[in-house]
Design an enzyme around this catalytic site. Sequence first.
Site, PDB file in Angstrom:
ATOM      1  N   HIS A 257       0.943  -0.986   0.081  1.00 17.25           N
ATOM      2  CA  HIS A 257       0.024   0.152  -0.015  1.00 17.25           C
ATOM      3  C   HIS A 257       0.677   1.188   0.046  1.00 17.25           C
ATOM      4  CE1 HIS A 257      -2.983   2.979   1.161  1.00 17.25           C
ATOM      5  NE2 HIS A 257      -2.049   3.183   2.170  1.00 17.25           N
TER       6      HIS A 257
ATOM      7  N   HIS B  60       1.035   5.252  -2.270  1.00 18.63           N
ATOM      8  CA  HIS B  60       1.485   6.663  -1.715  1.00 18.63           C
ATOM      9  C   HIS B  60       2.933   6.778  -2.633  1.00 18.63           C
ATOM     10  CE1 HIS B  60      -1.604   7.192   0.864  1.00 18.63           C
ATOM     11  NE2 HIS B  60      -1.147   6.262   1.772  1.00 18.63           N
TER      12      HIS B  60
ATOM     13  N   GLU C  64      -6.273   9.158   0.023  1.00 17.99           N
ATOM     14  CA  GLU C  64      -6.561   7.634   0.040  1.00 17.99           C
ATOM     15  C   GLU C  64      -7.384   7.126  -1.043  1.00 17.99           C
ATOM     16  OE1 GLU C  64      -4.589   5.662   1.713  1.00 17.99           O
ATOM     17  OE2 GLU C  64      -3.906   6.739   3.245  1.00 17.99           O
TER      18      GLU C  64
ATOM     19  N   SER D 255      -4.057   0.499  -4.516  1.00 17.01           N
ATOM     20  CA  SER D 255      -3.240  -0.683  -3.761  1.00 17.01           C
ATOM     21  C   SER D 255      -4.278  -1.942  -3.294  1.00 17.01           C
ATOM     22  CB  SER D 255      -2.372  -0.112  -2.595  1.00 17.01           C
ATOM     23  OG  SER D 255      -3.183   0.059  -1.451  1.00 17.01           O
TER      24      SER D 255
HETATM   25 FE   LIG Z   1      -2.480   5.256   3.339  1.00 18.74          FE
END
Ligand SMILES: [Fe+2]
Length: 277
Positions: free
Chosen positions: A144, A149, A190, A209
Amino acid sequence: MNSDPATTGLEDESPAYRKRRDEIAARAAEHVLGEPIAAVEYTEAEHALWRLVSQRLAERHRDLAAPEFLAAAERLGVAEDGVPQLQDVSERLHGLTGFRLRPAPGVVPFALFCGSLADGYFHSTQYLRDGATPFYSTEPDILHEVIGHGSAMADDRFAALYRLAGEAVRRVESETAVQFVAKTFWFTVECGLLDAVDGPRAYGASIVSSYGELEHFRSADIRPLDIADMARVDYDITQYQTTLYSARSLAHLEDVAGEFWASCDDTSIEKLLVVDI
Ligand SMILES: [Fe+2]
């Protein structure tokens, strides 16, 4: 985060997985800011898990991730053939946009996690999800952090938005305001979407993700990006999102979320919340 709604979480993890996760987390907790990040000797099973998940995500990204995210991911150039070392990813990111990673032993409280973005640091876990459940994770893992990110932060414009969110959470004082910044962060960084000719596409780290959520997000109630509207909705990070926000473009995201983070304070957030109760 990135959860499969049908699962219940930690009780599904094997003791062996938990032991391995905790070993890696304990080493992350020893990291001293400014020092190189200690390498983790990942097992062949962990490398195989990275290959499986990263390759399957990349296939879905072609149709469902925003072009701006795809370009950023290509810029970062994360290998699909094995788990990368955080130090290597951090050095690459720093050369691109000035961001560095710092290892985290688990979820970091939002004000600290987000506030560090103002200083150009992103807290990142180093462990992977349980190999028994490759396509979901009960908590943020290195898949993730790096694929979601890390990729976004390789782009100058997304990186600037991350910094603005950090500056916003540093500026506000009340817990209510911190929580609202957290909500705006959730619905953008997010879980954010960008309009595209073939429908909304994801740039939010949690969605890009999540193999499962990439399949499902177009079934959500997708609304035009609107900070005030976020005051009226709830969210649950353990479920696929039922409400999402799509910006018309990256420039629109900068105008709406970027401007909000650049200017918000306790008073302006209180007004948003009072009006919308
Ligand atoms: Fe996150």
